[in-house]
Motif scaffolding. Sequence first.
Motif, short mmCIF file in Angstrom:
data_model
loop_
_atom_site.label_atom_id
_atom_site.label_comp_id
_atom_site.label_asym_id
_atom_site.label_seq_id
_atom_site.Cartn_x
_atom_site.Cartn_y
_atom_site.Cartn_z
N HIS A 129 12.71 1.58 3.47
CA HIS A 129 13.83 2.19 2.70
C HIS A 129 13.33 3.59 1.70
O HIS A 129 14.15 4.37 1.38
CB HIS A 129 14.56 1.15 1.64
N MET A 130 12.15 3.58 1.44
CA MET A 130 11.49 4.53 0.72
C MET A 130 11.23 5.66 1.39
O MET A 130 11.29 6.95 0.99
CB MET A 130 10.41 4.07 -0.23
N LEU A 131 10.79 5.45 2.81
CA LEU A 131 10.58 6.67 3.69
C LEU A 131 11.89 7.52 3.85
O LEU A 131 11.68 8.68 3.91
CB LEU A 131 10.20 6.23 5.12
N ALA A 132 13.13 6.76 3.80
CA ALA A 132 14.33 7.58 3.78
C ALA A 132 14.34 8.66 2.83
O ALA A 132 14.96 9.83 2.87
CB ALA A 132 15.69 6.58 4.09
N ASN A 141 -10.83 0.62 -2.39
CA ASN A 141 -10.72 0.83 -0.85
C ASN A 141 -9.54 -0.08 -0.43
O ASN A 141 -9.51 -0.58 0.57
CB ASN A 141 -12.04 0.25 -0.25
N ARG A 142 -8.39 0.00 -1.07
CA ARG A 142 -6.96 -0.55 -1.04
C ARG A 142 -5.88 0.39 -1.11
O ARG A 142 -6.17 1.05 -2.37
CB ARG A 142 -6.75 -2.00 -1.25
N PRO A 143 -5.14 0.51 -0.16
CA PRO A 143 -3.94 1.60 -0.57
C PRO A 143 -3.11 1.01 -1.56
O PRO A 143 -2.43 -0.19 -1.68
CB PRO A 143 -3.06 1.71 0.79
N TYR A 144 -2.84 1.83 -2.90
CA TYR A 144 -2.14 1.65 -3.70
C TYR A 144 -0.60 2.05 -3.55
O TYR A 144 0.25 1.87 -4.41
CB TYR A 144 -2.75 2.22 -5.27
N PHE A 145 -0.63 3.16 -2.70
CA PHE A 145 1.03 3.66 -2.75
C PHE A 145 1.31 3.05 -1.38
O PHE A 145 1.07 3.45 0.00
CB PHE A 145 0.73 5.23 -2.53
N VAL A 146 2.23 2.03 -1.40
CA VAL A 146 2.88 1.35 -0.35
C VAL A 146 4.23 2.04 0.01
O VAL A 146 5.01 2.09 -1.18
CB VAL A 146 2.98 -0.06 -0.63
N MET A 160 13.80 -3.68 -3.56
CA MET A 160 15.11 -3.40 -4.07
C MET A 160 15.21 -1.88 -4.44
O MET A 160 16.53 -1.42 -4.85
CB MET A 160 15.43 -4.20 -4.95
N ALA A 161 14.31 -1.10 -4.36
CA ALA A 161 14.45 0.52 -4.79
C ALA A 161 15.01 0.51 -6.48
O ALA A 161 15.98 1.20 -6.56
CB ALA A 161 15.30 1.23 -3.79
N ALA A 162 14.44 -0.38 -7.00
CA ALA A 162 14.93 -0.67 -8.36
C ALA A 162 15.15 0.70 -9.35
O ALA A 162 16.23 0.67 -9.82
CB ALA A 162 14.09 -1.42 -9.20
N PHE A 163 14.35 1.89 -9.32
CA PHE A 163 14.50 2.71 -10.04
C PHE A 163 15.50 3.90 -9.34
O PHE A 163 15.73 4.92 -9.88
CB PHE A 163 13.34 3.50 -10.24
N GLN A 195 3.45 5.36 -9.53
CA GLN A 195 3.92 6.35 -8.62
C GLN A 195 5.23 6.13 -7.93
O GLN A 195 5.94 7.32 -7.62
CB GLN A 195 3.08 6.21 -7.18
N ILE A 196 5.88 4.93 -7.85
CA ILE A 196 7.03 4.74 -7.64
C ILE A 196 8.17 5.40 -8.23
O ILE A 196 9.06 6.10 -8.00
CB ILE A 196 7.43 3.16 -7.19
N ALA A 197 7.73 5.27 -9.54
CA ALA A 197 9.02 5.89 -10.50
C ALA A 197 8.98 7.39 -10.70
O ALA A 197 9.86 8.02 -10.77
CB ALA A 197 8.22 5.20 -12.13
N ALA A 198 7.57 7.89 -10.41
CA ALA A 198 7.55 9.41 -10.10
C ALA A 198 8.47 10.03 -8.93
O ALA A 198 8.95 10.96 -9.14
CB ALA A 198 6.07 9.92 -10.09
#
Length: 195
Positions: A44-47, A35-40, A127-130, A167-170
Motif C-alpha cells: 500500500h505504501m508503494l502506491a 544488517n537488517r532493513p529498517y525501511f520496509v 493501516m497507513a496510519a499517518f 521514516q514512514i512519518a517522513a
Amino acid sequence: CRSLRYNRPADIPTKMMLLSLLIYVSSISGALSFNRPYFVTPRHMLAKLSSDNLQKMFLSSDGSDEPPTLTNIDKAEMTEILSHVDNGTGDENYVVIDVRGEPEIMMGTGTMSEKVHILPLPQITMMAAFDMDEKSFEAQFNFPKPSVEDTLVFTCKMGGRSQQAAQIAATSGYKNIINYTGGADDWFGGEFVYT
C-alpha cells in the motif's frame, strides 16, 4: 504464434529508484547498521511512491524546499521532552509515540509517561496510519492524529522500530521527527525478558 508483451507501468523505475535512494540514505545515517532493513515498504505504501508523490516525500508539507528533519536523541534529551509533555510547557508541540506492541509494553516495562501514546509499528505500516484522516485515526488509535506541524517523538525497545516509524512519518509529510535511540532498554535501565 502470437507474441505477448508485458507493459510495465512507467512509474515502476521511479519507485525502485526512490526505494533504493531511501535505503542508501538510511544506511549512511546508521539506520541499517545491524544488517537488517529498517525501511520496509508494504504494497500500500508503494502506491504512494508514484511520481506525483515524489515531491511530497522530499519536500516539507508546506511545499518549501526544506526536507523533513530526523533527530536522534539520548536519555537526557528524552527526559527533557517528557518533562515538557507532562507539564504542558515548551515551545514545541511534542507527540510522543511508543511503537512497541501493547502486550510487549504491558507485560514488560509499561510506558515512559502517561502522556506517551501507543501506536505499534505493524499498525502504522499495515493501516497507513499517518495517511488516515483525523476522524478515522482517532477512532482507530484513541488519540488525536498529530498535525504535520507537531514534532513527532518515536520510541520503542532499542531504537530500531522507532527509526522505521520515523521514516514512514517522513513519507507522510511530517517534517519534525525525533527518534529516541535508547528506547525502553535505556530508559528503564537494561534489557527485559518479555514472557
